[in-house]
Design a protein around this motif. Structure first.
Motif, PDB file in Angstrom:
ATOM      1  N   TYR A  60      -4.989   6.570   2.793  1.00  0.00           N
ATOM      2  CA  TYR A  60      -4.500   7.314   3.956  1.00  0.00           C
ATOM      3  C   TYR A  60      -5.667   7.858   4.775  1.00  0.00           C
ATOM      4  O   TYR A  60      -5.627   7.855   6.004  1.00  0.00           O
ATOM      5  CB  TYR A  60      -3.562   8.447   3.525  1.00  0.00           C
ATOM      6  N   TRP A  61      -6.694   8.335   4.094  1.00  0.00           N
ATOM      7  CA  TRP A  61      -7.878   8.835   4.791  1.00  0.00           C
ATOM      8  C   TRP A  61      -8.617   7.702   5.497  1.00  0.00           C
ATOM      9  O   TRP A  61      -9.099   7.880   6.626  1.00  0.00           O
ATOM     10  CB  TRP A  61      -8.814   9.571   3.840  1.00  0.00           C
ATOM     11  N   VAL A  62      -8.697   6.555   4.866  1.00  0.00           N
ATOM     12  CA  VAL A  62      -9.327   5.395   5.498  1.00  0.00           C
ATOM     13  C   VAL A  62      -8.551   5.018   6.755  1.00  0.00           C
ATOM     14  O   VAL A  62      -9.143   4.715   7.802  1.00  0.00           O
ATOM     15  CB  VAL A  62      -9.419   4.206   4.517  1.00  0.00           C
ATOM     16  N   LEU A  63      -7.239   5.062   6.678  1.00  0.00           N
ATOM     17  CA  LEU A  63      -6.392   4.762   7.833  1.00  0.00           C
ATOM     18  C   LEU A  63      -6.650   5.751   8.972  1.00  0.00           C
ATOM     19  O   LEU A  63      -6.866   5.351  10.122  1.00  0.00           O
ATOM     20  CB  LEU A  63      -4.919   4.784   7.435  1.00  0.00           C
ATOM     21  N   ILE A  64      -6.643   7.032   8.650  1.00  0.00           N
ATOM     22  CA  ILE A  64      -6.857   8.068   9.674  1.00  0.00           C
ATOM     23  C   ILE A  64      -8.241   7.934  10.309  1.00  0.00           C
ATOM     24  O   ILE A  64      -8.381   7.962  11.536  1.00  0.00           O
ATOM     25  CB  ILE A  64      -6.648   9.472   9.067  1.00  0.00           C
ATOM     26  N   VAL A  65      -9.260   7.795   9.490  1.00  0.00           N
ATOM     27  CA  VAL A  65     -10.625   7.680  10.010  1.00  0.00           C
ATOM     28  C   VAL A  65     -10.786   6.409  10.835  1.00  0.00           C
ATOM     29  O   VAL A  65     -11.424   6.425  11.889  1.00  0.00           O
ATOM     30  CB  VAL A  65     -11.659   7.748   8.857  1.00  0.00           C
ATOM     31  N   SER A  66     -10.193   5.322  10.378  1.00  0.00           N
ATOM     32  CA  SER A  66     -10.326   4.071  11.129  1.00  0.00           C
ATOM     33  C   SER A  66      -9.634   4.156  12.482  1.00  0.00           C
ATOM     34  O   SER A  66     -10.133   3.612  13.468  1.00  0.00           O
ATOM     35  CB  SER A  66      -9.811   2.889  10.317  1.00  0.00           C
TER      36      SER A  66
ATOM     37  N   LEU B  97      -3.109 -11.401   2.861  1.00  0.00           N
ATOM     38  CA  LEU B  97      -4.182 -10.506   3.278  1.00  0.00           C
ATOM     39  C   LEU B  97      -4.708  -9.683   2.107  1.00  0.00           C
ATOM     40  O   LEU B  97      -5.904  -9.410   2.024  1.00  0.00           O
ATOM     41  CB  LEU B  97      -3.691  -9.588   4.402  1.00  0.00           C
ATOM     42  N   ILE B  98      -3.832  -9.314   1.193  1.00  0.00           N
ATOM     43  CA  ILE B  98      -4.251  -8.533   0.027  1.00  0.00           C
ATOM     44  C   ILE B  98      -5.197  -9.347  -0.846  1.00  0.00           C
ATOM     45  O   ILE B  98      -6.145  -8.812  -1.409  1.00  0.00           O
ATOM     46  CB  ILE B  98      -3.023  -8.035  -0.760  1.00  0.00           C
ATOM     47  N   HIS B  99      -4.978 -10.646  -0.963  1.00  0.00           N
ATOM     48  CA  HIS B  99      -5.867 -11.483  -1.764  1.00  0.00           C
ATOM     49  C   HIS B  99      -7.249 -11.612  -1.130  1.00  0.00           C
ATOM     50  O   HIS B  99      -8.236 -11.787  -1.838  1.00  0.00           O
ATOM     51  CB  HIS B  99      -5.262 -12.870  -1.983  1.00  0.00           C
ATOM     52  N   LEU B 100      -7.315 -11.532   0.196  1.00  0.00           N
ATOM     53  CA  LEU B 100      -8.617 -11.609   0.868  1.00  0.00           C
ATOM     54  C   LEU B 100      -9.395 -10.310   0.727  1.00  0.00           C
ATOM     55  O   LEU B 100     -10.573 -10.306   0.384  1.00  0.00           O
ATOM     56  CB  LEU B 100      -8.436 -11.936   2.352  1.00  0.00           C
ATOM     57  N   PHE B 101      -8.734  -9.191   1.048  1.00  0.00           N
ATOM     58  CA  PHE B 101      -9.397  -7.893   0.974  1.00  0.00           C
ATOM     59  C   PHE B 101      -8.330  -6.817   0.859  1.00  0.00           C
ATOM     60  O   PHE B 101      -7.358  -6.823   1.603  1.00  0.00           O
ATOM     61  CB  PHE B 101     -10.248  -7.641   2.229  1.00  0.00           C
ATOM     62  N   SER B 102      -8.526  -5.914  -0.076  1.00  0.00           N
ATOM     63  CA  SER B 102      -7.553  -4.850  -0.284  1.00  0.00           C
ATOM     64  C   SER B 102      -8.280  -3.553  -0.598  1.00  0.00           C
ATOM     65  O   SER B 102      -9.366  -3.546  -1.158  1.00  0.00           O
ATOM     66  CB  SER B 102      -6.617  -5.209  -1.437  1.00  0.00           C
ATOM     67  N   LEU B 103      -7.644  -2.460  -0.232  1.00  0.00           N
ATOM     68  CA  LEU B 103      -8.182  -1.132  -0.532  1.00  0.00           C
ATOM     69  C   LEU B 103      -7.326  -0.408  -1.576  1.00  0.00           C
ATOM     70  O   LEU B 103      -7.456   0.796  -1.743  1.00  0.00           O
ATOM     71  CB  LEU B 103      -8.248  -0.294   0.750  1.00  0.00           C
TER      72      LEU B 103
ATOM     73  N   ILE C 110     -15.143  -3.147  15.955  1.00  0.00           N
ATOM     74  CA  ILE C 110     -14.593  -4.273  15.191  1.00  0.00           C
ATOM     75  C   ILE C 110     -14.405  -3.906  13.723  1.00  0.00           C
ATOM     76  O   ILE C 110     -13.368  -4.209  13.119  1.00  0.00           O
ATOM     77  CB  ILE C 110     -15.491  -5.518  15.353  1.00  0.00           C
ATOM     78  N   VAL C 111     -15.385  -3.223  13.135  1.00  0.00           N
ATOM     79  CA  VAL C 111     -15.289  -2.832  11.722  1.00  0.00           C
ATOM     80  C   VAL C 111     -14.145  -1.841  11.518  1.00  0.00           C
ATOM     81  O   VAL C 111     -13.365  -1.963  10.556  1.00  0.00           O
ATOM     82  CB  VAL C 111     -16.626  -2.253  11.223  1.00  0.00           C
ATOM     83  N   SER C 112     -14.011  -0.872  12.415  1.00  0.00           N
ATOM     84  CA  SER C 112     -12.918   0.097  12.265  1.00  0.00           C
ATOM     85  C   SER C 112     -11.560  -0.570  12.470  1.00  0.00           C
ATOM     86  O   SER C 112     -10.589  -0.209  11.802  1.00  0.00           O
ATOM     87  CB  SER C 112     -13.102   1.278  13.216  1.00  0.00           C
ATOM     88  N   LEU C 113     -11.471  -1.545  13.358  1.00  0.00           N
ATOM     89  CA  LEU C 113     -10.223  -2.293  13.522  1.00  0.00           C
ATOM     90  C   LEU C 113      -9.885  -3.063  12.247  1.00  0.00           C
ATOM     91  O   LEU C 113      -8.723  -3.100  11.826  1.00  0.00           O
ATOM     92  CB  LEU C 113     -10.318  -3.252  14.711  1.00  0.00           C
ATOM     93  N   PHE C 114     -10.897  -3.653  11.618  1.00  0.00           N
ATOM     94  CA  PHE C 114     -10.687  -4.369  10.357  1.00  0.00           C
ATOM     95  C   PHE C 114     -10.125  -3.435   9.288  1.00  0.00           C
ATOM     96  O   PHE C 114      -9.133  -3.757   8.628  1.00  0.00           O
ATOM     97  CB  PHE C 114     -12.014  -4.985   9.882  1.00  0.00           C
ATOM     98  N   PHE C 115     -10.726  -2.256   9.131  1.00  0.00           N
ATOM     99  CA  PHE C 115     -10.238  -1.310   8.123  1.00  0.00           C
ATOM    100  C   PHE C 115      -8.854  -0.778   8.471  1.00  0.00           C
ATOM    101  O   PHE C 115      -8.053  -0.514   7.580  1.00  0.00           O
ATOM    102  CB  PHE C 115     -11.237  -0.174   7.905  1.00  0.00           C
ATOM    103  N   PHE C 116      -8.570  -0.630   9.755  1.00  0.00           N
ATOM    104  CA  PHE C 116      -7.230  -0.214  10.173  1.00  0.00           C
ATOM    105  C   PHE C 116      -6.196  -1.258   9.755  1.00  0.00           C
ATOM    106  O   PHE C 116      -5.152  -0.922   9.188  1.00  0.00           O
ATOM    107  CB  PHE C 116      -7.196   0.012  11.684  1.00  0.00           C
TER     108      PHE C 116
ATOM    109  N   ILE D  73      -3.265  -0.560   6.990  1.00  0.00           N
ATOM    110  CA  ILE D  73      -1.856  -0.679   7.371  1.00  0.00           C
ATOM    111  C   ILE D  73      -1.156  -1.720   6.498  1.00  0.00           C
ATOM    112  O   ILE D  73      -0.028  -1.513   6.046  1.00  0.00           O
ATOM    113  CB  ILE D  73      -1.729  -1.048   8.872  1.00  0.00           C
ATOM    114  N   ASN D  74      -1.837  -2.819   6.247  1.00  0.00           N
ATOM    115  CA  ASN D  74      -1.239  -3.861   5.406  1.00  0.00           C
ATOM    116  C   ASN D  74      -1.006  -3.342   3.991  1.00  0.00           C
ATOM    117  O   ASN D  74       0.067  -3.560   3.417  1.00  0.00           O
ATOM    118  CB  ASN D  74      -2.123  -5.101   5.375  1.00  0.00           C
ATOM    119  N   ASP D  75      -1.987  -2.669   3.414  1.00  0.00           N
ATOM    120  CA  ASP D  75      -1.837  -2.154   2.053  1.00  0.00           C
ATOM    121  C   ASP D  75      -0.746  -1.089   1.965  1.00  0.00           C
ATOM    122  O   ASP D  75       0.006  -1.049   0.995  1.00  0.00           O
ATOM    123  CB  ASP D  75      -3.158  -1.566   1.563  1.00  0.00           C
TER     124      ASP D  75
END
Length: 121
Positions: free
Chosen positions: A49-55, A35-41, A15-21, A25-27
């Motif tokens: 890009y690394w967060v995307l790949i790892v997630s 979604l950016i106002h709720l949480f953004s990276l 679930i956590v990795s899906l959230f970061f994915f 992707i949104n960012d």
């Protein structure tokens, strides 16, 4: 103790990795303002890009692992409730593998089932 809760840990990591994915992707691609106002990276810059790949990797692995664990739990319970001694004995290797994978509670359930069917191993 860890083996008893492995399926919960696996589901949480999925679930956590899906959230970061989704956030990555949104960012990077969509830029949905709600979604950016709720949480953004965006504050980590090119590391997104690394967060995307790892997630993606973590989600793929732990989603498969969660499926495998839940499937094994279901199979174990179904085989223990079997009304046939032949079915129980023919699936003994699977039952022992699953009981070792999930820890002491499943070992106890298997021992009780063996006692019920009169198996001394």
């Amino acid at each position: 103790m860890f083996k008893d809760k492995i399926y919960i840990i696996s589901i949480v990591i999925t679930i956590v990795s899906l959230f970061f994915f989704i956030v990555s992707i949104n960012d990077l691609l969509f830029g949905n303002g709600a979604l950016i106002h709720l949480f953004s990276l965006k504050f980590i810059g090119a590391w997104q890009y690394w967060v995307l790949i790892v997630s993606v990797i973590l989600f793929s692995y732990f989603a498969y692992m969660s499926y495998s664990l839940i499937s094994d739990m279901s199979k174990f319970k179904k085989l223990l409730q079997s009304s046939s001694k032949k079915t129980f004995i023919s699936n003994m290797p699977d039952l022992e593998r699953i009981s070792k994978r999930f820890g002491s509670h499943y070992d106890d359930l298997l021992t009780e089932a063996k006692h019920k069917w009169g198996i001394k191993k």
